[in-house]
Design an enzyme around this catalytic site. Structure first.
Site, PDB file in Angstrom:
ATOM      1  N   HIS A 173       0.811  -1.229   0.000  1.00 15.88           N
ATOM      2  CA  HIS A 173       0.000   0.000   0.000  1.00 15.88           C
ATOM      3  C   HIS A 173       0.840   1.272   0.000  1.00 15.88           C
ATOM      4  CE1 HIS A 173      -3.636  -2.359   0.497  1.00 15.88           C
ATOM      5  NE2 HIS A 173      -3.092  -2.976   1.538  1.00 15.88           N
TER       6      HIS A 173
ATOM      7  N   SER B 251      -4.100  -7.269  -1.485  1.00 19.14           N
ATOM      8  CA  SER B 251      -4.919  -6.460  -0.594  1.00 19.14           C
ATOM      9  C   SER B 251      -5.440  -5.256  -1.364  1.00 19.14           C
ATOM     10  CB  SER B 251      -4.068  -5.994   0.599  1.00 19.14           C
ATOM     11  OG  SER B 251      -4.840  -5.217   1.495  1.00 19.14           O
TER      12      SER B 251
ATOM     13  N   GLU C  72      -6.601   0.921  -5.454  1.00 21.21           N
ATOM     14  CA  GLU C  72      -5.381   0.176  -5.738  1.00 21.21           C
ATOM     15  C   GLU C  72      -5.505  -1.249  -5.236  1.00 21.21           C
ATOM     16  OE1 GLU C  72      -3.047  -0.891  -3.216  1.00 21.21           O
ATOM     17  OE2 GLU C  72      -3.713   0.254  -1.504  1.00 21.21           O
TER      18      GLU C  72
END
Length: 139
Positions: A46, A94, A118
């Protein structure tokens, strides 16, 4: 070492499956966001500062949110992530998103509409079954 992109695929989200944060994604939750055509970025852990590749396909199917893409070895982070994936040391996926519509059902938050930003390759996915594999097909 090859400079060729590493092709990967997997499910970043599985419908009606509780994650470790007690979130459940409803079927169709990504449809509006995907239809809008906004790009979905490929990140590592992330970290928005260093995109590591591109998602060539991001679609909902009967099972969940399926992604197929390429980790680019053009950057140090891309080379690192590709090497870790090839070695079997990194295989989690994720999602990064903004909740648009959800309801609470007991301890669960049921996400019925999200804005997908994303999909990251991660060490520990919030949804344990959100995993990638090296793709043998064309990306």
């Amino acid at each position: 070492m090859t400079d060729e992109a590493l092709k990967i695929e997997g499910y970043a989200s599985l419908f009606w499956t509780r994650d470790l944060n007690d979130d459940v994604t409803a079927a169709g939750a990504f449809a509006e966001s995907l239809a809008a055509g906004a790009p979905v970025t490929m990140l590592h852990q992330h970290d928005e500062a260093e995109p590591i590749g591109v998602w060539d396909e991001v679609v909902e199917d009967a099972k969940g949110l399926f992604v197929r893409g390429r980790i680019l070895r053009a950057t140090p982070r891309g080379r690192l992530v590709a090497a870790l994936v090839e070695a079997g040391a990194l295989d989690g996926l994720s999602i990064g998103f903004r909740q648009v519509k959800a309801r609470t059902q007991g301890r669960l938050r049921v996400l019925s509409r999200v804005e997908l930003w994303e999909v990251s390759i991660v060490t520990f996915p919030m949804l344990p079954d959100a995993r990638l594999k090296i793709s043998s097909g064309s990306a």
